[in-house]
Enzyme design. Structure first.
Site, mmCIF file in Angstrom:
data_model
loop_
_atom_site.group_PDB
_atom_site.id
_atom_site.type_symbol
_atom_site.label_atom_id
_atom_site.label_comp_id
_atom_site.label_asym_id
_atom_site.label_seq_id
_atom_site.Cartn_x
_atom_site.Cartn_y
_atom_site.Cartn_z
ATOM 1 N N ASN A 184 -7.895 3.729 -6.037
ATOM 2 C CA ASN A 184 -8.901 4.389 -5.191
ATOM 3 C C ASN A 184 -10.244 3.941 -5.766
ATOM 4 O O ASN A 184 -10.893 4.653 -6.512
ATOM 5 C CB ASN A 184 -8.766 5.907 -5.259
ATOM 6 C CG ASN A 184 -7.502 6.371 -4.552
ATOM 7 O OD1 ASN A 184 -7.061 5.767 -3.575
ATOM 8 N ND2 ASN A 184 -6.896 7.443 -5.046
ATOM 9 N N GLU A 265 -4.236 6.251 2.747
ATOM 10 C CA GLU A 265 -4.810 7.537 2.335
ATOM 11 C C GLU A 265 -6.332 7.560 2.475
ATOM 12 O O GLU A 265 -7.045 7.980 1.567
ATOM 13 C CB GLU A 265 -4.384 7.871 0.891
ATOM 14 C CG GLU A 265 -2.883 7.989 0.753
ATOM 15 C CD GLU A 265 -2.398 8.508 -0.601
ATOM 16 O OE1 GLU A 265 -1.385 9.227 -0.606
ATOM 17 O OE2 GLU A 265 -3.021 8.193 -1.628
ATOM 18 N N ASP A 338 7.158 8.119 -2.433
ATOM 19 C CA ASP A 338 6.068 8.112 -3.406
ATOM 20 C C ASP A 338 6.491 8.601 -4.785
ATOM 21 O O ASP A 338 6.241 9.757 -5.118
ATOM 22 C CB ASP A 338 4.929 9.011 -2.879
ATOM 23 C CG ASP A 338 3.684 8.897 -3.728
ATOM 24 O OD1 ASP A 338 3.658 8.027 -4.602
ATOM 25 O OD2 ASP A 338 2.749 9.687 -3.507
ATOM 26 N N GLU A 366 3.251 11.965 -12.618
ATOM 27 C CA GLU A 366 2.647 12.764 -11.553
ATOM 28 C C GLU A 366 3.638 13.747 -10.941
ATOM 29 O O GLU A 366 3.292 14.893 -10.669
ATOM 30 C CB GLU A 366 2.109 11.829 -10.451
ATOM 31 C CG GLU A 366 1.630 12.589 -9.220
ATOM 32 C CD GLU A 366 1.123 11.694 -8.100
ATOM 33 O OE1 GLU A 366 1.118 10.459 -8.269
ATOM 34 O OE2 GLU A 366 0.722 12.241 -7.059
#
Ligand code: GCW
Length: 675
Positions: A184, A265, A338, A366
């Site tokens: 990102n 996203e 994911d 995560e």
């Protein structure tokens, strides 16, 4: 002098005491002082590192290091000889000698140097790369080990000693590249002042042969360059990227290239201009090509639509197979959704054959309990890498579809791991999370290594060679993955996490107006009939993306592996599983076994107390308590919630829930800083 002798004696008698128990040394806890005579046949910065490491730590006499031209893989090496007459490490390159050096020291630390050595090693993957999801403000997306190790504020003037330690740790396990910033990505990462900082890090990592890459933002030409557009087919845009590449390579001549998250996203990408992923990737590839750089283009794309999310990356990318430049690699997460605790492999592996494909694994946990839960991920990655895609008949494993053996591509083969590294003293938060960084490097080097082999070497180097310790700790590590899957998401359940973080259970979350594909019910589909996502040919037909016979195996409820049954099928609560239990009962027993096995793992660790320094022992012990409580939380939350649909009793011979569902629903963790 006398003082030195006493110190050395002390060191060799008392190996654990040379290190603080903070774990900062990772697996590189070489003990004692080297007694080696080391010769080299060339000059070079990397060779010098090999020489110094051996002078400092090799206990076995003469070592000859030689770089010799050959047709072997540039990173490959041979180690021959014995400790009496001397050892020879040979490679076509300096870095190969360095890998051989660390291998020799690894053999020493694991008590495995005996007799005549005759070792030849070559890597499974050419590019073995870490992906840092580190932001320029030093927060780390999905990072659970403190702030980023990249001190952007202090750079380029001040050079943290961590850069060098990081490079050494990576080189010791064969990792040869790194992406410094988050996928990102902000356009600012390509500003000149940032690039000057990146250059300093690249200079620090270069002697260890760790190449630097950057994640880029597709809108950089507009946002940073102030162009009216970032359309990849616009001439000015292409020129902007070419100039940017020239600027980068002037500073960093061996810069690796770009990693790109585009049209995913909410990030910008070529589709914003009506172009394809191939148009975007190729334009960047052309800018990097003259400098020898590559583009790693991510396939992690999905949109809220009627189409099953698990099918979307394949649908998007398969039509583009063969349409990418030869310096593009498509980077694909191991599973189609994911990084869930357990997923079948993404069908793009084996599917895409004319374009290079590389796996992306997530080292940072995560979806696996952050840095609170002990879980040894080599087990998960081994399962993934050895999964048979059947794309060229039986034995076409995921590893073979990506390491160049089935589909060689001139760009070479690659594998990425999302780093779990941060500023914490022990680098990874949990001491055992170091094992996951280690495992990623070792599997990237040799995809055929088993979890048992990797755990064995890691424990011996990290904690010592005492069998009383190695045996139980290995058991603990090897059982940890199945245990976690059982208490979190057994039988193919996935994505039933809390909404704003991915730590605890929230299979019930319903947020009005939220993207349906971000809500747990999208994935578990619990109703009065049963549980699970129907991906058969009469459901979303995700099975069609797999090769036969896998397609048929997954499609048929009686042949579908039960570990994936709720991934591929909407299963009746009363469906009879292979062991004769109803699906509901089996779900209960699975959760219960996760909790029970966790208790066993806790006991195993406690039994190791006298073999581990107090600091590391206590840290792991207290984290296991948290993990134990979390396991009960997961079990109670999922069973009590799904019971509102199954309306069946929890089998009476298993532990009773200790929570009320309503109380569990009220838990709101303030974990925003982790997002
Ligand atoms: O799993 C999701 C994560 C995001 C991440 C994204 C991705 C970097 O929740 O934090 O963004 O995947 O892989 O792009």
């Amino acid at each position: 002098m006398k003082h030195l002798i006493v110190t050395l004696l002390f060191i060799s008698l008392c190996p654990l005491s040379v290190f603080a128990g903070n774990g900062h040394e990772l697996w590189l806890r070489y003990v004692g002082v080297g007694k080696a005579e080391v010769s080299v046949n060339k000059k070079g910065e990397t060779l010098k590192i090999s020489k110094t490491e051996l002078l400092n730590f090799w206990q076995g006499g003469k070592v000859k290091l030689q770089v010799k031209r050959s047709n072997a893989h540039p990173d490959s090496y041979t180690i021959t000889g014995n400790t009496t007459s001397g050892i020879v490490i040979t490679s076509p390159s300096e870095q190969g000698v360095l890998y051989g050096t660390y291998h020799l020291l690894r053999l020493q630390s694991t008590n495995s140097v005996d007799g005549e050595l005759n070792i030849t090693e070559a890597p499974s993957y050419d590019l073995r790369i870490l992906n840092h999801w580190d932001n320029l403000d030093r927060t780390v997306e999905r990072g659970y080990a403190g702030h980023s190790i990249w001190m952007w504020d202090e750079l380029p003037e001040k050079i943290s000693p961590r850069y060098h330690e990081y490079a050494r740790a990576n080189a010791s396990i064969g990792i040869n590249a790194t992406v410094l910033n988050n996928v990102n990505a902000t356009p600012q990462v390509l500003s000149h002042s940032m690039l000057e900082k990146v250059k300093v890090i690249a200079d620090e990592l270069r002697p260890y042969h760790v190449k630097v890459f950057l994640s880029i933002n597709f809108s950089s030409p507009a946002e940073l360059g102030k162009l009216p557009t970032s359309d990849p087919l616009n001439k000015q845009v292409a020129e902007w990227w070419q100039k940017k590449a020239d600027e980068i390579y002037k500073l960093i001549p061996d810069f690796g290239g770009f990693l790109v998250k585009a049209n995913s996203e909410g990030l910008p990408g070529p589709q914003d201009f009506g172009r394809t992923h191939a148009d975007g990737a190729n334009m960047l590839a052309d800018a990097l090509k003259p400098h020898g750089g590559i583009v790693m283009w991510r396939a992690f794309v999905y949109n809220p639509s009627k189409e099953d999310r698990a099918k979307q990356a394949y649908n998007e990318f398969m039509p583009l197979d063969g349409k990418f430049r030869d310096n593009v690699i498509i980077q694909v997460k191991n599973g189609p959704i994911d990084f869930q605790p357990r997923e079948p492999f993404n069908p793009l592996f084996g599917g895409m054959q004319k374009t290079a494909v590389m796996p992306e694994l997530q080292i940072t946990q995560e979806y696996l309990g952050f840095s609170n839960h002990l879980v040894f991920l080599a087990s998960m990655w081994h399962e993934f890498l050895t999964s048979d895609t059947y794309c060229s008949g039986e034995g076409s494993t995921v590893a073979k579809t990506t390491d160049g053996s089935l589909f060689p591509h001139s760009v070479g083969s690659a594998i990425a791991g999302v780093a779990n590294i941060g500023e914490d003293e022990n680098w990874t938060g949990h001491h055992f999370a170091q094992a996951n960084w280690y495992s990623f490097g070792r599997l990237a080097w040799d995809a055929t290594l088993t979890p048992d082999e990797i755990a064995d070497e890691w424990i011996r180097q990290t904690f010592g060679n005492s069998e009383e310790l190695v045996k139980p700790v290995k058991k603990l590590m090897l059982e940890s993955y199945e245990t976690l899957v059982s208490y979190m998401m057994p039988l193919g359940l996935h994505h039933i996490f809390a909404w704003n973080h991915h730590y605890g259970p929230e299979p019930w979350t319903a947020i009005e107006g939220a993207r349906p594909d971000w809500l747990p019910s999208y994935y578990h589909n619990a109703d009065s009939v049963g549980l699970g996502f129907d991906r058969t040919e009469t459901g979303s037909d995700a099975v069609v993306q797999y090769f036969s016979p896998l397609k048929e195996i997954f499609n048929n409820i009686s042949t579908c592996p039960e570990k994936f049954i709720l991934w591929f099928h909407h299963v009746n609560w009363t469906y009879k599983m292979k062991n004769g239990r109803t699906m509901w009962n089996e779900l209960c027993y699975q959760y219960d076994s996760g909790v029970k096995d966790m208790r066993e793992l806790q006991k195993i660790w406690d039994s190791c107390e006298s073999y581990v320094d107090a600091e590391r022992f206590r840290q792991v012990q207290s984290l296991l308590k948290i993990q134990m409580r979390d396991a009960v939380w997961w079990k109670d939350a999922c069973l009590l919630y799904f019971q509102t649909f199954s309306k069946m009793p929890i089998p009476y011979d298993i532990e009773r829930p200790i929570h009320e569902l309503d109380d569990l629903k009220k838990i709101k963790l303030d974990l925003k800083h982790h997002n």
